[in-house]
Each structure stands twice: as structure tokens, then as C-alpha cells.
Write a protein that holds these residues in place. Structure first.
Motif, short mmCIF file in Angstrom:
data_model
loop_
_atom_site.label_atom_id
_atom_site.label_comp_id
_atom_site.label_asym_id
_atom_site.label_seq_id
_atom_site.Cartn_x
_atom_site.Cartn_y
_atom_site.Cartn_z
N TYR A 105 -49.80 -50.03 8.37
CA TYR A 105 -50.10 -49.38 7.09
C TYR A 105 -51.14 -50.13 6.27
N TRP A 132 -47.61 -46.09 11.69
CA TRP A 132 -48.95 -45.83 11.18
C TRP A 132 -50.02 -46.07 12.24
N LYS A 135 -53.99 -45.75 11.74
CA LYS A 135 -54.80 -46.79 11.10
C LYS A 135 -55.64 -47.55 12.13
#
Length: 181
Positions: A105, A132, A135
Motif C-alpha cells: 500500500y 495491494w 502498486k
């Protein structure tokens, strides 16, 4: 599917569960843990890449905690938000393996995890669980399993969709589906 993956074919296996409370989320994570443990018992040197996807607050870290504890980890499962990765040494069938729990994140650059030397973790027996993954924008290996969490209206309510995109991921998901609930 995340933005870091090439478009994939239809899942080889999938399941979807509506969870009304955290206990049901924990139960599904524990069934996945048992399935991974059984699969690793049959393939002790194998490795899985698992994406954990959903909006902020959807329950990704909670699911990860129950999954890792379901594999026998007795300590506190920490969120790797600031460290990017927390490794957990686990034991199954007299075999040691590692769960690498990533939270990308806070990453500012897609290559940040590679520069930190994390790429080598994707080859060791066990699995990498990545929150995440988008990313990393295309720098991660293909995922064997995708877990997508969608929050419901109540704080503990969520829909969890588990999809397998490889043969080894399919074996794990198939084991969950035949396990008694």
C-alpha cells in the motif's frame, strides 16, 4: 484481477462466500490454510503466489491473519504496512516453509520491492501473500490464487471470492471445495 497482471483466462476453479461476521471470514481463511497445508504435504518444495485484493477496510489483513494463524503460527500476525514484508516460518508434515506476507500500500515506486531484495522470496517453498499488488504495476510474478474481498454494509460483512489461475492454485481451491464446512 489487478492492474499488475496481464489479462488472464477464466479461473480454473473458484468459490464465492458471503460472510456475515468475522468468524465466518476466519473459518474460510482456516479452510484455505488447511487446503494449502494439504497441498504442501503433497508438494513440499512448491510455491504459491496469492494476491489479496479489495478496497481499504475490506478485511485483507484480517483474512491474512486468520490464514497464517490457521497454518499454525501462534504469534501475532503483524500488518506489513511499513515493513512491506513480514515472513512467517511455518511447519507442516515435518516440512518447514515460509509465508511471506506483503502489504504494498505505501509503495511509491513499482520496483521498490525488487530493490529491497523481495523477488527471491517468490522462489522459496511456501507462499507469498500480497496485499495491494496493483502498486507493483506488472513487476510481480503471475498469481496462482486471487482472493478478492468486498466489504458489505456492516463492518464485519464481506463477500470473498477465491479464484485459481494455475494448476497448483486449482488444486488448492479444489481441496477447499471438498472440505466439510
Amino acid at each position: 484481477m489487478t492492474g499488475n497482471q496481464m489479462p488472464q483466462a477464466s479461473p480454473k476453479a473458484s468459490l464465492k462466500q458471503y460472510c456475515r461476521q468475522e468468524a465466518e471470514t476466519a473459518s474460510l481463511a482456516q479452510h484455505l490454510a488447511a487446503s494449502i497445508q494439504k497441498w504442501l504435504g503433497q508438494s513440499p518444495a512448491a510455491h504459491l503466489n496469492i494476491s489479496l485484493e479489495g478496497d481499504l477496510g475490506a478485511g485483507k489483513t484480517t483474512f491474512a491473519r486468520h490464514l497464517i494463524q490457521g497454518l499454525g503460527y501462534a504469534g501475532k500476525v503483524k500488518s506489513p504496512t511499513y515493513t512491506l514484508c513480514e515472513p512467517y516460518e511455518l511447519q507442516s508434515h515435518q516440512q518447514t516453509f515460509t509465508a511471506h506476507h506483503f502489504d504494498l500500500y505505501r509503495m511509491r515506486d513499482p520496483l521498490e520491492w525488487q530493490e529491497a531484495g523481495f523477488a527471491e522470496y517468490f522462489d522459496v517453498p511456501g507462499f507469498c501473500l500480497i496485499e495491494w499488488p496493483e502498486k507493483a504495476e506488472g513487476t510481480l510474478p503471475a498469481f496462482d490464487i486471487q482472493i478478492e474481498l468486498t466489504a458489505g454494509e456492516d463492518e464485519n460483512e464481506r463477500v470473498i471470492h477465491i479464484s485459481a489461475f494455475s494448476e497448483q492454485g486449482k488444486k488448492v481451491v479444489d481441496i477447499i471445495q471438498v472440505a466439510p464446512n
